[in-house]
Design an enzyme around this catalytic site. Structure first.
Site, PDB file in Angstrom:
ATOM      1  N   HIS A 118       3.181  -2.032  -9.956  1.00  0.00           N
ATOM      2  CA  HIS A 118       2.254  -1.391 -10.884  1.00  0.00           C
ATOM      3  C   HIS A 118       3.070  -0.923 -12.078  1.00  0.00           C
ATOM      4  CE1 HIS A 118      -1.059   1.573 -11.963  1.00  0.00           C
ATOM      5  NE2 HIS A 118      -1.662   0.414 -11.853  1.00  0.00           N
ATOM      6  N   HIS A 148      -8.195  -4.647  -5.393  1.00  0.00           N
ATOM      7  CA  HIS A 148      -7.611  -4.151  -6.642  1.00  0.00           C
ATOM      8  C   HIS A 148      -6.235  -3.571  -6.330  1.00  0.00           C
ATOM      9  CE1 HIS A 148      -7.182  -2.379 -10.573  1.00  0.00           C
ATOM     10  NE2 HIS A 148      -7.067  -1.166 -10.061  1.00  0.00           N
TER      11      HIS A 148
END
Length: 280
Positions: free
Chosen positions: A163, A117
């Site tokens: 991100h 992840h």
């Protein structure tokens, strides 16, 4: 018996005795068989691994690596407590030598998959750097699913991995793809899945698609026009990289409109059939 101190009410310290598991007699007896003067050196450990655990392919160098990796001094051998801990450590797992022993011919969806992840982050999700290094390390550990969040760069002419909505420093998609191609199968021949969280414009989606196709080449899994009733098996997907992502928004909306239109036509046809039956 070891001791551990804890601070209490900011000004006092209390000490607690911590009980450490002691080696049972059978382990002590086994240790004495392969040790000298309270230490099991590399030769003794190697002899134990081959004779007692039947690890015939183990070498003295392998035994020395076990000793070097021990947290307990001295480094020229294992004392009985260190030997006892080794017996129950991950490095002495009974499953290590089994390899792949399950049927790998079932569809991909029938298996649990070692999944990463935010595979590109070097640290926290707010302000750490993005890099291909965590991806490489994950693949070396056997991770089979790599997640990449793809965004336009500041000039809107290239694809970055980061991100979104944070202060993370980006890395280029091309660099990530190149590293994935190089390290995808160092730990296993079974397929790697790249999950793309897509935040791109249509133009950059096309650019990303070209990057993926050109970089991965023949190892990219590209199904033909046929519709799969189930996923291919892991065995047939060996040495292949699979791209997993959501369809573009325009495609999804167009499909929804078409489905609604088909449903409307179907409902209308059903109504006409019902009217004919009533009339007759």
């Amino acid at each position: 018996m070891s001791k551990q101190s804890y601070r209490v009410c900011f000004c006092f310290r209390r000490r607690f005795k911590m009980t450490v598991a002691q080696a049972p007699e059978d382990v002590k007896n086994l240790f004495e068989m392969y040790s000298e003067n309270g230490l099991m050196n590399a030769d003794g450990l190697h002899k134990f691994l081959v004779e007692y655990q039947k690890e015939d392919e183990t070498t003295t160098d392998d035994a020395q690596k076990i000793i070097d990796g021990s947290k307990h001094l001295p480094k020229n051998g294992l004392h009985v407590e260190a030997f006892f801990r080794h017996l129950f450590s991950d490095t002495n797992s009974p499953l290590v030598s089994l390899g792949v022993h399950h049927d790998m011919n079932a569809p991909l969806s029938h298996y649990f998959i070692f999944t990463g992840h935010n595979s590109y982050l070097t640290g926290n999700q707010l302000n750490s750097d993005c890099s291909d290094v965590p991806i490489i390390n994950a693949l070396k550990r056997g991770v089979r699913v790599i997640e990449l969040d793809i965004w336009p760069n500041s000039e809107k002419d290239d694809v970055h991995v980061l991100h979104g909505g944070t202060l993370t420093a980006p890395v280029t998609l091309l660099k990530c793809l190149s590293s994935i191609k190089e390290y995808a199968f160092v730990s296993s021949d079974f397929p790697v899945v790249i999950t793309l969280e897509d935040h791109l414009t249509p133009d950059l989606q096309a650019k990303a698609a070209n990057m993926i196709t050109e970089t991965l080449g023949d190892i990219l899994f590209t199904p033909g026009p046929e519709v799969f009733k189930e996923f291919p098996s892991l065995e047939t997907l060996k040495k292949r990289i699979i791209i997993s992502t959501k369809p573009p928004k325009d495609y999804t909306e167009a499909k929804e409109d078409k489905d609604k239109e088909n449903d409307s036509k179907s409902d209308k046809a059903d109504d006409e059939v019902a009217m004919k039956k009533v009339s007759s």
